[in-house]
Design an enzyme around this catalytic site. Structure first.
Site, PDB file in Angstrom:
ATOM      1  N   CYS A  14       0.790  -1.232   0.000  1.00 13.55           N
ATOM      2  CA  CYS A  14       0.000   0.000   0.000  1.00 13.55           C
ATOM      3  C   CYS A  14       0.822   1.282   0.000  1.00 13.55           C
ATOM      4  O   CYS A  14       0.737   2.077  -0.927  1.00 13.55           O
ATOM      5  CB  CYS A  14      -0.947  -0.007   1.192  1.00 13.55           C
ATOM      6  SG  CYS A  14      -2.004  -1.438   1.202  1.00 13.55           S
TER       7      CYS A  14
HETATM    8  C1  UGA Z   1      -1.528   0.393   5.582  1.00 15.36           C
HETATM    9  C2  UGA Z   1      -2.351   1.320   6.488  1.00 15.36           C
HETATM   10  O1  UGA Z   1      -1.821   1.334   7.810  1.00 15.36           O
HETATM   11  C3  UGA Z   1      -3.806   0.877   6.532  1.00 15.36           C
HETATM   12  O2  UGA Z   1      -4.563   1.818   7.269  1.00 15.36           O
HETATM   13  C4  UGA Z   1      -4.343   0.803   5.092  1.00 15.36           C
HETATM   14  O3  UGA Z   1      -5.669   0.359   5.042  1.00 15.36           O
HETATM   15  C5  UGA Z   1      -3.489  -0.151   4.290  1.00 15.36           C
HETATM   16  O4  UGA Z   1      -2.130   0.318   4.290  1.00 15.36           O
HETATM   17  C6  UGA Z   1      -4.004  -0.225   2.890  1.00 15.36           C
HETATM   18  O5  UGA Z   1      -3.967   0.796   2.186  1.00 15.36           O
HETATM   19  O6  UGA Z   1      -4.538  -1.254   2.492  1.00 15.36           O
HETATM   20  P1  UGA Z   1      -0.371  -1.988   5.895  1.00 15.36           P
HETATM   21  O7  UGA Z   1       0.293  -1.728   4.591  1.00 15.36           O
HETATM   22  O8  UGA Z   1      -0.979  -3.305   6.153  1.00 15.36           O
HETATM   23  O9  UGA Z   1      -1.539  -0.908   6.159  1.00 15.36           O
HETATM   24  O10 UGA Z   1       0.704  -1.768   6.973  1.00 15.36           O
HETATM   25  P2  UGA Z   1       1.116  -0.879   8.214  1.00 15.36           P
HETATM   26  O11 UGA Z   1       0.947  -1.693   9.417  1.00 15.36           O
HETATM   27  O12 UGA Z   1       0.544   0.475   8.229  1.00 15.36           O
HETATM   28  O13 UGA Z   1       2.634  -0.801   7.849  1.00 15.36           O
HETATM   29  C7  UGA Z   1       3.097  -0.132   6.664  1.00 15.36           C
HETATM   30  C8  UGA Z   1       4.553   0.165   6.779  1.00 15.36           C
HETATM   31  O14 UGA Z   1       4.761   1.060   7.847  1.00 15.36           O
HETATM   32  C9  UGA Z   1       5.391  -1.080   7.093  1.00 15.36           C
HETATM   33  O15 UGA Z   1       6.522  -1.128   6.267  1.00 15.36           O
HETATM   34  C10 UGA Z   1       5.771  -0.926   8.519  1.00 15.36           C
HETATM   35  O16 UGA Z   1       7.037  -1.449   8.786  1.00 15.36           O
HETATM   36  C11 UGA Z   1       5.709   0.553   8.728  1.00 15.36           C
HETATM   37  N1  UGA Z   1       5.253   0.823  10.095  1.00 15.36           N
HETATM   38  C12 UGA Z   1       4.090   0.299  10.520  1.00 15.36           C
HETATM   39  C13 UGA Z   1       6.014   1.585  10.899  1.00 15.36           C
HETATM   40  O17 UGA Z   1       7.075   2.078  10.506  1.00 15.36           O
HETATM   41  N2  UGA Z   1       5.566   1.807  12.167  1.00 15.36           N
HETATM   42  C14 UGA Z   1       4.404   1.268  12.626  1.00 15.36           C
HETATM   43  O18 UGA Z   1       4.059   1.490  13.786  1.00 15.36           O
HETATM   44  C15 UGA Z   1       3.652   0.499  11.783  1.00 15.36           C
END
Ligand code: UGA
Length: 444
Positions: free
Chosen positions: A278
């Site tokens: 995403c």
């Molecule tokens: C993300 C969004 O958080 C969701 O709200 C959205 O619905 C989704 O994309 C989408 O568009 O379908 P996701 O890709 O599953 O969700 O993952 P996240 O948990 O947000 O993580 C994304 C990236 O951010 C990862 O690479 C992760 O390592 C990083 N991240 C995540 C952080 O650096 N810190 C965090 O606390 C969480």
């Protein structure tokens, strides 16, 4: 309500299964017969917590899958379009959205009842009303707003906790072309009591989705840029800096029960970059959309640039200790783009592994669940894979910690018992820097 869901990828399948759990009759459609068969056998094609159990519970009852789009649309009141929108060259590829819109339109041509077509896929602002709607009208020979309705309903699921996010959402965004479409869309969600529902037009709904992801991605790149400056400055640790920043009461409010630390703050922490299906795609799509509209998105362009450089910081930290990587034994810990999933799409581990292999390092990878996925990209001949954390770190010169898996919390203790402790490069700043003898970290 009878709902058809077109596309049984991550968004489609989770939505379909969860809508069945909420009491609707759901017909999932996919062109891939093998996938359809798996779903009908109660087997989830994707690794998502709780999904298979719900699938097993409803399949053959309130949930069915098939390749028959005609029947699914004819027998339902609403169709959700949940096909992929991959980023190709310099824009999102709407090929599947177009194909499905035309196919649904052809069914609507001789469907008497009013039907609402809802886009669930992430698409750039304007797609629903200027691509999907005209295709539906052309293929059906009917008029949107009179014979059928059109809407956009983005999903906000996080991989790994998608079922929980769907069942207990923080918001429901409904973008409808008119009141009647909105009314039908809202009926799908009446079973979700007490959730904030935002009713708007399709373009705004599309923009909300991109803006939400772009904000989080921006926070990550911001923290990473600051982290890189901390490292260049010396005697400054980005984790302490961010702890100080997070104490702002606007970020972590002080209540009568004490301070609240919203999970948002975890996105304002430095690391080796974001990945997944995403953030990288959505930010690039919004930049491309801006370019098309004559509105350069300089800030978001930089978010991508910073993120693409970030995995290489891990290699630079490694090279401080091993200027020549040829033959150096390196364990890459964590292959998935984040913990809780086997998804490796755009994972920082990929450019890291590639850089190590390019310099002929001896690479061993370990991930609690994503090994099989990574093997499609780097088969076992190109690098080694370990079955356990103990095996992964045995005899290595260095460890690159790429994914914040809970399992890696045990590393300090494990390393302390080794006679020759390897260098540990912490790409998530998840370990206490004092707890590891040879420690390097992003932003330190
Ligand atoms: C993300 C969004 O958080 C969701 O709200 C959205 O619905 C989704 O994309 C989408 O568009 O379908 P996701 O890709 O599953 O969700 O993952 P996240 O948990 O947000 O993580 C994304 C990236 O951010 C990862 O690479 C992760 O390592 C990083 N991240 C995540 C952080 O650096 N810190 C965090 O606390 C969480």
């Amino acid at each position: 309500m009878r709902i058809s869901v077109v596309g049984t990828g991550y968004v489609g399948l989770v939505s379909g299964v969860c809508l069945a759990e909420k009491g609707h009759e759901v017909h999932c459609v996919d062109v891939d017969q093998a996938k359809v068969d798996r779903i009908n056998a109660g087997e989830s094609p994707i690794h998502e917590d709780g999904l298979e159990a719900l699938l097993k519970k409803h399949v053959g009852e309130r949930l069915q899958a098939s390749t028959d789009l005609d029947q699914a649309v004819r027998e339902s009141e609403v169709s959700l379009i949940a096909v992929g929108t991959p980023f190709k060259d310099d824009a999102i590829d709407l090929r599947f959205i177009r194909q499905v819109s035309e196919a649904i339109g052809r069914v609507l041509a001789d469907k008497e009842d009013y039907h609402v077509v809802v886009v669930k896929s992430t698409v750039v602002p304007g797609t629903t009303d200027s691509v999907v709607l005209p295709l539906l009208e052309a293929a059906s020979g009917k008029k949107a707003g009179e014979d059928f309705g059109v809407g956009m309903n983005p999903e906000f699921l996080r991989e790994g906790v998608a079922v929980e996010d769907f069942m207990d959402p923080d918001r429901i965004v409904l973008g409808g072309m008119d009141e009647r479409s909105l009314e039908v869309m809202q009926r799908m969600y009446t079973v979700f009591d007490g959730v904030d529902v935002l009713r708007t037009n399709p373009r705004t709904a599309e923009m909300i989705k991109y803006t939400a992801n772009s904000l989080l991605a921006t926070m990550i790149s911001f923290a990473n840029e600051v982290g890189n400056l901390c490292a260049a400055t010396g005697e400054v640790d980005v984790t302490e800096v961010m702890n100080g920043v997070h104490l702002d009461k606007r970020l972590s409010p002080i209540t009568e029960q004490g301070r609240i630390t919203p999970s948002f703050t975890t996105y304002i922490e430095a690391g080796c970059g974001f990945g997944g299906s995403c953030f990288p795609k959505d930010v690039k799509a919004l930049v491309a959309h801006g370019r098309e509209r004559g509105m350069p998105m300089d800030l978001l362009g930089s978010v991508i640039v910073v993120n693409e450089q970030q995995p290489m910081r891990m290699i630079s930290l490694l090279k401080k200790h091993f200027p020549e990587l040829k033959g150096v034994k390196v364990a890459v810990l964590g292959l998935a783009f984040k913990p809780g999933t086997d998804d490796i799409r755009e994972s920082p581990s990929i450019p890291i592994i590639q850089a190590l292999l390019d310099e002929n390092a001896d690479v061993v990878g370990f991930d609690p669940v994503a090994e099989a996925e990574m093997k499609h990209l780097y088969p076992a001949g190109q690098m080694r894979y370990a079955d356990s954390l103990v095996e992964a770190i045995d005899g290595v010169d260095a460890i690159l910690l790429v994914t914040r898996w809970k399992e890696f919390d045990d590393l300090p203790e494990m390393l302390s018992t080794m006679t020759k402790a390897p260098l540990l490069v912490d790409g998530r700043r998840m370990l206490d820097k004092q707890s590891v003898e040879h420690y390097e970290g992003i932003g330190l």
